[in-house]
Write a protein that holds these residues in place. Structure first.
Motif, PDB file in Angstrom:
ATOM      1  N   LYS A  35       0.817  -1.207   0.000  1.00 50.26           N
ATOM      2  CA  LYS A  35       0.000   0.000   0.000  1.00 50.26           C
ATOM      3  C   LYS A  35       0.854   1.260   0.000  1.00 50.26           C
ATOM      4  O   LYS A  35       2.052   1.228   0.277  1.00 50.26           O
ATOM      5  CB  LYS A  35      -0.927   0.006   1.221  1.00 50.26           C
ATOM      6  CG  LYS A  35      -2.036  -1.019   1.173  1.00 50.26           C
ATOM      7  CD  LYS A  35      -3.005  -0.817   2.335  1.00 50.26           C
ATOM      8  CE  LYS A  35      -4.163  -1.796   2.274  1.00 50.26           C
ATOM      9  NZ  LYS A  35      -5.159  -1.538   3.339  1.00 50.26           N
ATOM     10  N   GLY A  36       0.190   2.383  -0.267  1.00 51.28           N
ATOM     11  CA  GLY A  36       0.829   3.687  -0.247  1.00 51.28           C
ATOM     12  C   GLY A  36      -0.170   4.734  -0.686  1.00 51.28           C
ATOM     13  O   GLY A  36      -1.321   4.416  -0.973  1.00 51.28           O
ATOM     14  N   SER A  37       0.257   5.977  -0.755  1.00 49.93           N
ATOM     15  CA  SER A  37      -0.628   7.044  -1.218  1.00 49.93           C
ATOM     16  C   SER A  37       0.220   8.127  -1.887  1.00 49.93           C
ATOM     17  O   SER A  37       1.403   8.262  -1.576  1.00 49.93           O
ATOM     18  CB  SER A  37      -1.425   7.632  -0.047  1.00 49.93           C
ATOM     19  OG  SER A  37      -0.547   8.292   0.863  1.00 49.93           O
ATOM     20  N   GLU A  67      -0.967   6.925  -4.546  1.00 45.29           N
ATOM     21  CA  GLU A  67      -1.060   5.801  -5.476  1.00 45.29           C
ATOM     22  C   GLU A  67      -0.244   4.664  -4.874  1.00 45.29           C
ATOM     23  O   GLU A  67       0.732   4.908  -4.158  1.00 45.29           O
ATOM     24  CB  GLU A  67      -0.470   6.235  -6.825  1.00 45.29           C
ATOM     25  CG  GLU A  67      -0.396   5.179  -7.897  1.00 45.29           C
ATOM     26  CD  GLU A  67       0.363   5.671  -9.133  1.00 45.29           C
ATOM     27  OE1 GLU A  67       0.598   4.855 -10.025  1.00 45.29           O
ATOM     28  OE2 GLU A  67       0.721   6.863  -9.194  1.00 45.29           O
ATOM     29  N   SER A  68      -0.633   3.435  -5.107  1.00 46.71           N
ATOM     30  CA  SER A  68       0.106   2.311  -4.527  1.00 46.71           C
ATOM     31  C   SER A  68       0.228   1.172  -5.522  1.00 46.71           C
ATOM     32  O   SER A  68      -0.565   1.051  -6.465  1.00 46.71           O
ATOM     33  CB  SER A  68      -0.582   1.804  -3.263  1.00 46.71           C
ATOM     34  OG  SER A  68      -1.786   1.123  -3.564  1.00 46.71           O
ATOM     35  N   SER A  82      -0.277  -6.991   1.764  1.00 44.51           N
ATOM     36  CA  SER A  82       0.522  -6.864   0.549  1.00 44.51           C
ATOM     37  C   SER A  82       0.718  -8.234  -0.088  1.00 44.51           C
ATOM     38  O   SER A  82       0.391  -9.265   0.509  1.00 44.51           O
ATOM     39  CB  SER A  82       1.881  -6.238   0.885  1.00 44.51           C
ATOM     40  OG  SER A  82       2.594  -7.081   1.779  1.00 44.51           O
ATOM     41  N   LEU A 116       4.393   2.320 -10.336  1.00 47.42           N
ATOM     42  CA  LEU A 116       3.661   3.546 -10.029  1.00 47.42           C
ATOM     43  C   LEU A 116       3.785   4.433 -11.256  1.00 47.42           C
ATOM     44  O   LEU A 116       4.889   4.835 -11.638  1.00 47.42           O
ATOM     45  CB  LEU A 116       4.259   4.232  -8.795  1.00 47.42           C
ATOM     46  CG  LEU A 116       4.257   3.416  -7.505  1.00 47.42           C
ATOM     47  CD1 LEU A 116       4.908   4.206  -6.379  1.00 47.42           C
ATOM     48  CD2 LEU A 116       2.837   3.020  -7.115  1.00 47.42           C
ATOM     49  N   SER A 133      -8.902   1.193  -0.579  1.00 49.05           N
ATOM     50  CA  SER A 133      -7.721   0.605   0.051  1.00 49.05           C
ATOM     51  C   SER A 133      -8.079  -0.253   1.248  1.00 49.05           C
ATOM     52  O   SER A 133      -7.407  -1.242   1.540  1.00 49.05           O
ATOM     53  CB  SER A 133      -6.751   1.713   0.478  1.00 49.05           C
ATOM     54  OG  SER A 133      -6.251   2.391  -0.652  1.00 49.05           O
TER      55      SER A 133
END
Length: 222
Positions: free
Chosen positions: A43-45, A47-48, A87, A214, A81
């Motif tokens: 995950k991430g922000s 964008e993941s 993951s 990404l 999300s």
């Protein structure tokens, strides 16, 4: 989980012997390797990697299903999300791992959405500082959104777009109450999890590994 003792944590051998074949069968099914991943996909922000893979898979498999149903394709897709619980590891990705990633029995719907409804979705993306999306690019900031394109074309506010998502969000989950008012909703008969599984199996069958990048589909600007 199982031992050769006559009792297992208070369970007698009769129950053990009854359950064991089902346990072994389930283990074998869940151990199936769907694909090999070149990286850890997390995950991430805004964008993941996991968001990009899951929405790309959802959009691709939705449109394959649209072909079989002989209905119009979805233009883009989005997810949440919170529905992605872990993951994906580097190396083997098993069927069991995908069930851990997406443990819910959500189904895919295509929503027909006009500008009034899509504005709420875009503003939601701003408020959440990005959500998983595919087929669409958007720039977000604390002041709003801009430069939206869908399938490489500038966003057209006069057009009705077909948008793929899951039934949880469609019914107002995760604060998306505005989705209850969309023009129409089409159940395509495909589970969200199965779109991931089909995508992975397709890669494996073509001799490909899972690799995600990404690509700036959601970017934050000042």
């Amino acid at each position: 989980l199982f031992r050769s003792d006559s009792t297992i944590a208070g369970v007698d051998s009769t129950i053990y012997n009854f359950i064991r074949p089902y346990h072994d069968s389930l283990d074998a099914i869940m151990s199936e390797v769907l694909v090999y991943s070149e990286q850890n996909i997390g995950k991430g922000s805004p964008e993941s990697l996991i968001g990009n893979f899951t929405t790309d898979a959802l959009l691709h498999q939705t449109n394959l299903k649209c072909d079989s149903l002989r209905i119009k394709h979805a233009d883009f897709a989005f997810g949440n999300s919170g529905g992605l619980r872990m993951s994906l590891p580097t190396g083997e990705v098993s069927l069991g791992r995908v069930f851990e990633l997406m443990p819910f029995e959500n189904t895919i719907y295509i929503l027909d959405m006009n500008h009034s409804q899509l504005k709420n979705l875009f503003q939601y993306m701003v408020q959440r500082k990005g959500i998983p999306i595919a087929g669409i690019r958007i720039k977000i900031s604390k002041n709003g959104y801009q430069d939206i394109s869908i399938n490489g074309l500038p966003y057209d506010s006069t057009k009705t777009y077909r948008v793929a998502t899951n039934d949880y969000l469609m019914n107002g989950g995760d604060g998306m109450m505005f989705l209850r008012e969309v023009i129409s909703k089409t159940d395509i008969g495909l589970k969200v999890r199965d779109s991931y599984i089909r995508e992975m199996r397709g890669l494996q069958q073509n001799g490909q590994k899972l690799k995600v990048v990404l690509d700036g589909r959601t970017s934050e600007i000042q």
